[in-house]
Design an enzyme around this catalytic site. Sequence first.
Site, PDB file in Angstrom:
ATOM      1  N   GLY A  11      22.344 -68.778  48.808  1.00 16.95           N
ATOM      2  CA  GLY A  11      21.893 -67.383  48.153  1.00 16.95           C
ATOM      3  C   GLY A  11      20.708 -67.231  48.711  1.00 16.95           C
ATOM      4  O   GLY A  11      20.061 -67.366  49.028  1.00 16.95           O
ATOM      5  N   TYR A 139      28.909 -58.772  33.667  1.00 15.96           N
ATOM      6  CA  TYR A 139      27.737 -60.066  35.221  1.00 15.96           C
ATOM      7  C   TYR A 139      26.874 -59.633  33.171  1.00 15.96           C
ATOM      8  O   TYR A 139      26.036 -61.028  33.255  1.00 15.96           O
ATOM      9  CB  TYR A 139      27.048 -59.102  35.450  1.00 15.96           C
ATOM     10  CG  TYR A 139      25.430 -59.849  36.108  1.00 15.96           C
ATOM     11  CD1 TYR A 139      25.763 -60.828  36.547  1.00 15.96           C
ATOM     12  CD2 TYR A 139      24.208 -58.789  36.398  1.00 15.96           C
ATOM     13  CE1 TYR A 139      24.519 -61.299  37.615  1.00 15.96           C
ATOM     14  CE2 TYR A 139      23.193 -59.329  37.236  1.00 15.96           C
ATOM     15  CZ  TYR A 139      22.929 -60.831  37.858  1.00 15.96           C
ATOM     16  OH  TYR A 139      22.313 -61.383  38.001  1.00 15.96           O
ATOM     17  N   LYS A 143      25.150 -62.903  31.136  1.00 17.64           N
ATOM     18  CA  LYS A 143      23.559 -63.886  31.009  1.00 17.64           C
ATOM     19  C   LYS A 143      23.262 -63.492  29.132  1.00 17.64           C
ATOM     20  O   LYS A 143      22.217 -64.424  29.649  1.00 17.64           O
ATOM     21  CB  LYS A 143      22.495 -62.400  31.671  1.00 17.64           C
ATOM     22  CG  LYS A 143      22.610 -62.424  32.787  1.00 17.64           C
ATOM     23  CD  LYS A 143      22.252 -63.962  33.884  1.00 17.64           C
ATOM     24  CE  LYS A 143      22.539 -63.590  35.603  1.00 17.64           C
ATOM     25  NZ  LYS A 143      22.329 -65.013  36.557  1.00 17.64           N
TER      26      LYS A 143
HETATM   27  C1  AKB Z   1      22.386 -57.582  40.719  1.00 19.78           C
HETATM   28  O1  AKB Z   1      22.090 -56.215  41.134  1.00 19.78           O
HETATM   29  O2  AKB Z   1      23.383 -57.533  40.268  1.00 19.78           O
HETATM   30  C2  AKB Z   1      21.338 -58.546  40.379  1.00 19.78           C
HETATM   31  C3  AKB Z   1      20.248 -58.073  39.211  1.00 19.78           C
HETATM   32  C4  AKB Z   1      19.622 -57.467  38.679  1.00 19.78           C
HETATM   33  O3  AKB Z   1      20.304 -59.062  38.341  1.00 19.78           O
HETATM   34  N1  AKB Z   1      20.029 -58.533  42.070  1.00 19.78           N
END
Ligand code: AKB
Length: 313
Positions: A11, A139, A143
């Site tokens: 990645g 996301y 996190k």
């Molecule tokens: C995203 O934009 O999903 C990533 C991040 C800021 O974690 N680059």
Amino acid sequence: MKKILVTGAFGLVGSELVPALQKKYGQDSVILLSHNKTDNNFKGIIEKGDVSDISNLEGVIKKHNIGTIYHLAGLLSVGSEKNPQLAWQVNVGGLKNVLDLAVKYKNKVFWPSSIAAFGPTTPRHHTPQHTVLEPTTMYGVNKVTGELLCQYYFLKYGLDVRSLRYPGLNGWRAEPGDGTTEYAIHIFYGAIKEKKYSCFLSENTVLPMMYIDDAIEGTIKLMEAPADKISVRTSYNFAAVSFSPKELAEEIKKIDPEFVCIYAPDHRQKIADSWPTSIDDSQARKDWGWQHKFDLVGMTKALYDNIKRKLRK
Ligand code: AKB
């Protein structure tokens, strides 16, 4: 000597971290794990496997006598919105597998969090280390969960797990992934191939960003810091520069005056609007001496030159 395992090795971060670790510790000391990709440009020991599959992961850790894990495999913000179930499975399930195995095999772990851990109720400018974490993306939820899991495993099991809240990272070796800040990489491919780019964020959307070389240096520096210097076991704020698409486009125009950027914000704008514009990373600077080298001008030149060279091959 115990070896280093890098998950998500091909990645954006892995493709730059692996050569840096190989240079430092020797090619055969670094094991590359990837669930689907291989890359012929990479030399080294490659294992195929999915971080959601704990028995496969355990096999790799045992086979190679792993001491440290850089656990980078995961879906980014846009990819996670497309498939929230898969995002939870890989981003949270994969991390939990790594942490459980790390306790069993006494590994040291690095795992990246993100500015996505913040949300619309977080102070947007100069966001503090300890603040409101109410993200509105899957996301971001992954996190925050991951950060708390890391801290829990440190407190409960004494696991040496360290983490950084990555801003938008801009690198060139791997293709940009399915993220929101990734416009800042795609724009270079547009500029070099066609002298134009249609940006999916509005021109004044300021986001925290960093050139990949700084990110790699910071990541290794954090992992090499003495344990008593690490006061944050959730994830450190980690910053370099902040800029908008318009400011980046202006910088690219200084290299190629014919470059044209147009703005067509889409669903990704909402994600960007929920994130901070700048980050206070003074805790990282104080605890383990973090400092960045690349500003917007240096980053733009490095990305333009490297992507141009890569596309010529
Ligand atoms: C995203 O934009 O999903 C990533 C991040 C800021 O974690 N680059």
